[in-house]
Design an enzyme around this catalytic site. Structure first.
Site, PDB file in Angstrom:
ATOM      1  N   ASN A 131       0.800  -1.222   0.000  1.00  0.00           N
ATOM      2  CA  ASN A 131       0.000   0.000   0.000  1.00  0.00           C
ATOM      3  C   ASN A 131       0.835   1.275   0.000  1.00  0.00           C
ATOM      4  O   ASN A 131       0.436   2.280  -0.567  1.00  0.00           O
ATOM      5  CB  ASN A 131      -0.942  -0.001   1.211  1.00  0.00           C
ATOM      6  CG  ASN A 131      -0.279  -0.490   2.481  1.00  0.00           C
ATOM      7  OD1 ASN A 131       0.203  -1.611   2.550  1.00  0.00           O
ATOM      8  ND2 ASN A 131      -0.224   0.362   3.482  1.00  0.00           N
ATOM      9  N   GLN A 162      -4.870  -3.777  -2.306  1.00  0.00           N
ATOM     10  CA  GLN A 162      -4.365  -2.691  -3.148  1.00  0.00           C
ATOM     11  C   GLN A 162      -4.230  -3.070  -4.618  1.00  0.00           C
ATOM     12  O   GLN A 162      -4.010  -2.208  -5.459  1.00  0.00           O
ATOM     13  CB  GLN A 162      -2.991  -2.216  -2.637  1.00  0.00           C
ATOM     14  CG  GLN A 162      -3.049  -1.462  -1.320  1.00  0.00           C
ATOM     15  CD  GLN A 162      -3.766  -0.109  -1.425  1.00  0.00           C
ATOM     16  OE1 GLN A 162      -4.025   0.405  -2.512  1.00  0.00           O
ATOM     17  NE2 GLN A 162      -4.081   0.476  -0.274  1.00  0.00           N
ATOM     18  N   THR A 195     -26.581 -11.109   9.332  1.00  0.00           N
ATOM     19  CA  THR A 195     -27.412 -10.857   8.149  1.00  0.00           C
ATOM     20  C   THR A 195     -26.651  -9.997   7.159  1.00  0.00           C
ATOM     21  O   THR A 195     -26.130  -8.939   7.513  1.00  0.00           O
ATOM     22  CB  THR A 195     -28.722 -10.172   8.583  1.00  0.00           C
ATOM     23  OG1 THR A 195     -29.385 -11.067   9.471  1.00  0.00           O
ATOM     24  CG2 THR A 195     -29.613  -9.862   7.401  1.00  0.00           C
ATOM     25  N   CYS A 198       5.471  11.901  12.865  1.00  0.00           N
ATOM     26  CA  CYS A 198       6.195  12.713  13.833  1.00  0.00           C
ATOM     27  C   CYS A 198       5.598  12.467  15.214  1.00  0.00           C
ATOM     28  O   CYS A 198       4.428  12.730  15.438  1.00  0.00           O
ATOM     29  CB  CYS A 198       6.078  14.184  13.435  1.00  0.00           C
ATOM     30  SG  CYS A 198       7.198  15.212  14.359  1.00  0.00           S
TER      31      CYS A 198
HETATM   32  C1  LIG Z   1      -2.944  -3.673   1.810  1.00  0.00           C
HETATM   33  C2  LIG Z   1      -4.098  -3.381   2.714  1.00  0.00           C
HETATM   34  N1  LIG Z   1      -4.658  -4.363   3.424  1.00  0.00           N
HETATM   35  C3  LIG Z   1      -5.694  -4.164   4.245  1.00  0.00           C
HETATM   36  C4  LIG Z   1      -6.222  -2.896   4.426  1.00  0.00           C
HETATM   37  C5  LIG Z   1      -7.330  -2.699   5.415  1.00  0.00           C
HETATM   38  O1  LIG Z   1      -8.561  -2.658   4.797  1.00  0.00           O
HETATM   39  P1  LIG Z   1      -9.854  -2.086   5.548  1.00  0.00           P
HETATM   40  O2  LIG Z   1      -9.581  -0.679   5.894  1.00  0.00           O
HETATM   41  O3  LIG Z   1     -10.950  -2.290   4.558  1.00  0.00           O
HETATM   42  O4  LIG Z   1     -10.098  -2.902   6.760  1.00  0.00           O
HETATM   43  C6  LIG Z   1      -5.667  -1.835   3.712  1.00  0.00           C
HETATM   44  C7  LIG Z   1      -6.173  -0.458   3.898  1.00  0.00           C
HETATM   45  O5  LIG Z   1      -5.478   0.496   3.695  1.00  0.00           O
HETATM   46  C8  LIG Z   1      -4.588  -2.086   2.836  1.00  0.00           C
HETATM   47  O6  LIG Z   1      -4.008  -1.093   2.136  1.00  0.00           O
END
Ligand SMILES: Cc1ncc(COP(=O)(O)O)c(C=O)c1O
Length: 375
Positions: A151, A179, A237, A322
């Site tokens: 990500n 991603q 549900t 930071c």
């Molecule tokens: C690589 C990756 N995995 C999992 C997630 C988490 O997903 P969610 O926010 O839908 O729980 C993210 C969210 O940024 C992500 O970038």
């Protein structure tokens, strides 16, 4: 002030076609999909059609899709679901150091439940070495979980290779594809995975919905116990509204052609930054094996968060945080061995379907002005 959105890896807007598909389920189809009467029919049909759309994108069977609340739940269900189903066989899990917290944190939890977890290192581009995986697997290993694309820096992992190695040892393989879907091909058979997670809001669907692909024959212990929804794998549900949104988004995501334009813009952005800042700008991540929309760059000697603060109106992310006056590198950049004076200047720009040339030109111009004034 003009607002510019370059944070598509954090969230995408809901596609108008997705919103239109959802509207009847917001306004009319309120029935409980499990009921046996007329009011359930449209809701049930909507969910099952959506399951088919998700399955088509991933190239799997409809009954291999479990709807979840998002990427974190899908990852938790994969890791904990396999651990609690197979821990008598072994309690060793292999993952990487640069996974999203939605993998790292459940791994830490499972360690407290008696699991042993190996966190594979990555090289300077953010890639794991399949040979390291080969060496890490033991007779006690039950699961390998390696993300498809990162990500923060966008680096794509050698998932096919890693899944093959896991299977040679009879070990299940999971990938976090939150991603990658809609950006690069993510079919489960091509990748060779047994479990794969996705999140709706990264692919122009709403937040609060995602899915886990679970290959036929793989059994998992549910996280949420209750009635037998989702083939007994996730009680509660189902929301036809959210499932339909994810389904439509997955149907749209099958067309990767818009990513060619995004890649061209992203590459142009990088060329312009190099032209302006020469060796004062460094690319983080793999030059080629990288998501087509992601540009993580370090402005050497600067602080990413400060730079973004000056770039008012531009939505992007920083890799450094930071804390009480101290700059901390993101765990991803740290694992990649990025030097602190480089990593603290990291900014992640992530482009999407709505990004224009004009916006990229404007951001380059504003960065040039800010950095010129800053000396
Ligand atoms: C690589 C990756 N995995 C999992 C997630 C988490 O997903 P969610 O926010 O839908 O729980 C993210 C969210 O940024 C992500 O970038």
């Amino acid at each position: 002030m003009r607002l510019i959105y370059l944070d598509y890896n954090a969230s995408t807007p809901i596609d108008p076609a997705v919103a239109a598909a959802m509207r009847p389920f917001l306004e009319d189809h309120y029935g409980n999909p499990s009921s046996g009467h007329w009011a359930a029919t449209a809701a049930k049909a909507g969910i099952e059609a959506a399951r088919g759309q998700v399955a088509t994108l991933l190239g799997c069977q409809n009954d291999e899709i479990v709807f979840t609340s998002g990427g974190s739940e899908a990852n938790n269900l994969a890791l904990k679901g396999i651990f609690f189903a197979l821990r008598d066989k072994g309690a060793h899990i292999v993952t990487s150091r640069i996974e999203h917290p939605a993998i790292i944190a459940p791994c830490r939890f499972l360690e407290r439940q008696g699991a042993r977890v190996t966190y594979l290192p990555v090289d300077g581009t953010g890639r794991i070495d399949p040979d390291d995986l080969q060496r890490a697997i033991t007779p006690r290993t039950i699961l390998v979980s390696i993300m498809h694309a990162n990500n923060e820096v966008g680096t794509i992992q050698p998932v096919e290779n890693c899944a093959r190695i896991a299977h040679e040892h009879g070990v299940l393989f999971h990938t976090d594809a939150a991603q990658s879907i809609g950006k690069i091909p993510s079919g489960v058979d091509k990748l060779g995975v047994d479990l794969l997670s996705i999140a709706g809001y990264k692919v122009y669907a709403p937040k609060g919905v995602g899915a886990l692909f679970v290959r036929r024959g793989v059994s998992i212990e549910p996280l949420i116990h209750g009635a037998r929804h989702e083939g007994g794998r996730r009680a509660g549900t189902e929301s036809a509204l959210l499932a339909v949104g994810l389904g439509k988004a997955c149907e749209l995501a099958r067309d990767l052609a818009p990513m060619d334009r995004v890649r061209t813009l992203r590459d142009l952005f990088w060329q312009e930054l190099q032209k302006q800042f020469k060796d004062r700008v460094v690319l983080n991540g793999h030059l080629a094996d990288r998501l087509p929309n992601t540009l993580n760059v370090s402005f050497v000697g600067r602080i990413g968060a400060e730079l973004l603060g000056q770039l008012s109106g531009v939505a992007a992310s920083t890799g450094s945080a930071c804390h009480s006056g101290r700059i901390e590198l993101s765990p991803v950049l740290e694992a990649m061995g990025v030097a602190p004076e480089v990593g603290m200047g990291a900014v992640r720009f992530s482009l999407g379907r709505g990004t224009t040339r004009d916006e990229i030109d404007l951001v380059v111009e504003r960065l040039t002005n800010i950095l010129a004034t800053a000396g």
